[in-house]
Design an enzyme around this catalytic site. Sequence first.
Site, PDB file in Angstrom:
ATOM      1  N   ARG A   1     100.336  16.332  -4.787  1.00  8.48           N
ATOM      2  CA  ARG A   1     101.382  17.180  -4.348  1.00  8.48           C
ATOM      3  C   ARG A   1     102.570  17.141  -5.135  1.00  8.48           C
ATOM      4  O   ARG A   1     103.231  16.196  -5.192  1.00  8.48           O
ATOM      5  CB  ARG A   1     101.457  16.697  -2.868  1.00  8.48           C
TER       6      ARG A   1
ATOM      7  N   HIS B   1     114.195  18.395   8.704  1.00  9.70           N
ATOM      8  CA  HIS B   1     115.143  19.397   8.486  1.00  9.70           C
ATOM      9  C   HIS B   1     114.918  20.444   9.862  1.00  9.70           C
ATOM     10  O   HIS B   1     115.589  21.274  10.016  1.00  9.70           O
ATOM     11  CB  HIS B   1     114.893  20.326   7.034  1.00  9.70           C
TER      12      HIS B   1
ATOM     13  N   GLU C   1     116.062   6.086   7.670  1.00 16.59           N
ATOM     14  CA  GLU C   1     115.217   7.220   7.428  1.00 16.59           C
ATOM     15  C   GLU C   1     115.084   7.224   5.907  1.00 16.59           C
ATOM     16  O   GLU C   1     115.903   6.742   5.003  1.00 16.59           O
ATOM     17  CB  GLU C   1     115.969   8.467   7.740  1.00 16.59           C
TER      18      GLU C   1
ATOM     19  N   ASP D   1     115.474  13.578  18.943  1.00 14.31           N
ATOM     20  CA  ASP D   1     115.771  12.981  20.305  1.00 14.31           C
ATOM     21  C   ASP D   1     115.141  11.866  20.640  1.00 14.31           C
ATOM     22  O   ASP D   1     115.320  10.927  21.440  1.00 14.31           O
ATOM     23  CB  ASP D   1     115.422  14.218  21.422  1.00 14.31           C
TER      24      ASP D   1
ATOM     25  N   ARG E   1     117.158  21.622   2.477  1.00 19.41           N
ATOM     26  CA  ARG E   1     116.786  20.357   2.626  1.00 19.41           C
ATOM     27  C   ARG E   1     117.857  19.511   2.707  1.00 19.41           C
ATOM     28  O   ARG E   1     117.808  18.290   2.878  1.00 19.41           O
ATOM     29  CB  ARG E   1     115.937  19.948   1.422  1.00 19.41           C
TER      30      ARG E   1
ATOM     31  N   ARG F   1     118.168  19.307  -4.028  1.00 18.04           N
ATOM     32  CA  ARG F   1     117.273  20.233  -3.802  1.00 18.04           C
ATOM     33  C   ARG F   1     117.599  21.624  -3.186  1.00 18.04           C
ATOM     34  O   ARG F   1     118.765  21.584  -3.126  1.00 18.04           O
ATOM     35  CB  ARG F   1     115.757  19.623  -3.254  1.00 18.04           C
TER      36      ARG F   1
ATOM     37  N   TYR G   1     107.526  14.633  -6.752  1.00 17.05           N
ATOM     38  CA  TYR G   1     107.328  13.324  -6.044  1.00 17.05           C
ATOM     39  C   TYR G   1     106.599  12.203  -6.877  1.00 17.05           C
ATOM     40  O   TYR G   1     106.264  11.085  -6.494  1.00 17.05           O
ATOM     41  CB  TYR G   1     106.417  13.622  -4.957  1.00 17.05           C
TER      42      TYR G   1
ATOM     43  N   ALA H   1     108.974  17.296   6.057  1.00 18.34           N
ATOM     44  CA  ALA H   1     109.606  18.549   6.305  1.00 18.34           C
ATOM     45  C   ALA H   1     110.262  18.427   7.737  1.00 18.34           C
ATOM     46  O   ALA H   1     111.309  19.180   7.916  1.00 18.34           O
ATOM     47  CB  ALA H   1     108.490  19.700   6.474  1.00 18.34           C
TER      48      ALA H   1
ATOM     49  N   HIS I   1     113.407   9.063   2.075  1.00 20.59           N
ATOM     50  CA  HIS I   1     112.831  10.093   1.358  1.00 20.59           C
ATOM     51  C   HIS I   1     112.522   9.583  -0.038  1.00 20.59           C
ATOM     52  O   HIS I   1     113.478   9.052  -0.642  1.00 20.59           O
ATOM     53  CB  HIS I   1     113.747  11.395   1.313  1.00 20.59           C
ATOM     54  N   LEU I   2     111.381  10.233  -0.543  1.00 15.87           N
ATOM     55  CA  LEU I   2     111.148  10.016  -1.865  1.00 15.87           C
ATOM     56  C   LEU I   2     112.201  10.541  -2.963  1.00 15.87           C
ATOM     57  O   LEU I   2     112.561  10.030  -3.867  1.00 15.87           O
ATOM     58  CB  LEU I   2     109.811  10.502  -2.317  1.00 15.87           C
ATOM     59  N   SER I   3     112.525  11.925  -2.658  1.00 15.20           N
ATOM     60  CA  SER I   3     113.329  12.894  -3.473  1.00 15.20           C
ATOM     61  C   SER I   3     114.781  12.751  -3.024  1.00 15.20           C
ATOM     62  O   SER I   3     114.892  12.492  -1.779  1.00 15.20           O
ATOM     63  CB  SER I   3     112.916  14.230  -3.459  1.00 15.20           C
TER      64      SER I   3
ATOM     65  N   ASN J   1     109.687   8.494   7.062  1.00 21.89           N
ATOM     66  CA  ASN J   1     110.038   9.523   6.107  1.00 21.89           C
ATOM     67  C   ASN J   1     109.670  10.678   7.113  1.00 21.89           C
ATOM     68  O   ASN J   1     108.523  10.950   7.277  1.00 21.89           O
ATOM     69  CB  ASN J   1     109.232   9.306   5.018  1.00 21.89           C
TER      70      ASN J   1
ATOM     71  N   PRO K   1     104.786  14.836   7.781  1.00 21.65           N
ATOM     72  CA  PRO K   1     103.641  15.694   7.248  1.00 21.65           C
ATOM     73  C   PRO K   1     103.497  15.749   5.661  1.00 21.65           C
ATOM     74  O   PRO K   1     104.417  15.798   5.207  1.00 21.65           O
ATOM     75  CB  PRO K   1     104.053  17.081   7.860  1.00 21.65           C
ATOM     76  N   ASN K   2     102.241  16.048   5.312  1.00 19.84           N
ATOM     77  CA  ASN K   2     102.016  16.270   3.814  1.00 19.84           C
ATOM     78  C   ASN K   2     101.915  15.046   2.894  1.00 19.84           C
ATOM     79  O   ASN K   2     101.869  15.016   1.644  1.00 19.84           O
ATOM     80  CB  ASN K   2     102.617  17.693   3.198  1.00 19.84           C
TER      81      ASN K   2
HETATM   82  C1  DQA Z   1     110.549  14.457   1.648  1.00 16.73           C
HETATM   83  C2  DQA Z   1     111.745  15.414   1.488  1.00 16.73           C
HETATM   84  C3  DQA Z   1     111.432  16.640   2.179  1.00 16.73           C
HETATM   85  O1  DQA Z   1     112.335  17.703   2.244  1.00 16.73           O
HETATM   86  C4  DQA Z   1     110.056  17.287   2.341  1.00 16.73           C
HETATM   87  O2  DQA Z   1     109.868  18.327   3.030  1.00 16.73           O
HETATM   88  C5  DQA Z   1     108.828  16.458   2.189  1.00 16.73           C
HETATM   89  C6  DQA Z   1     109.214  15.045   1.458  1.00 16.73           C
HETATM   90  C7  DQA Z   1     110.892  13.417   0.633  1.00 16.73           C
HETATM   91  O3  DQA Z   1     110.436  12.225   0.663  1.00 16.73           O
HETATM   92  O4  DQA Z   1     111.535  13.494  -0.527  1.00 16.73           O
HETATM   93  O5  DQA Z   1     107.794  16.595   2.537  1.00 16.73           O
HETATM   94  O6  DQA Z   1     110.845  13.820   2.926  1.00 16.73           O
END
Ligand code: DQA
Length: 146
Positions: free
Chosen positions: A18, A80, A98, A87, A111, A107, A23, A77, A100-102, A74, A10-11
């Site tokens: 964003r 978490h 898995e 599952d 997270r 953080r 990011y 959100a 993640h950008l950040s 990725n 998501p997002n």
């Molecule tokens: C994220 C880190 C997550 O905590 C956050 O909710 C995101 C992006 C990342 O790629 O850093 O939406 O997955």
Amino acid sequence: MKKILVIHGPNLNLLGKREPDIYGKVTIDDINSGLKKMAKTKKVTLEIVQSNHEGKIVELIGKSAGKFAAILINPAAYTHTSVAIRDAVSSVKIPTVEVHLSNIYAREEFRHTSLISPVARGQICGFGKMSYLLGLEAAIGLIGKK
Ligand code: DQA
């Protein structure tokens, strides 16, 4: 079968606009074109999906058995919060990386926990777009070992 399923949660469709302080300016299209370029060089095929819906992600993973050799995700959100995605990953038994950008550990505390990591083969975070490229390299390495 050298097909890898790439899932953006998501997002992530909003990347570029964003929270650029976190990011950066990279867009999902930039990430996808980097991944496609690497896939071509390494002779693997990608199917790339972005979804804001937990159930859709669960279904995608659930239907991936026999179709994909690895998953790069990725979960954003849902990392978490989603027992359902966790599952699904553990049910299909497809090697999953898995990303993640950040750096989620640098953080907010909420997270710091990933529900996905214990069922993934590994996690890469904190390197922006490069997290995805390193993740794809890892996923390709896992297929190679099969
Ligand atoms: C994220 C880190 C997550 O905590 C956050 O909710 C995101 C992006 C990342 O790629 O850093 O939406 O997955």
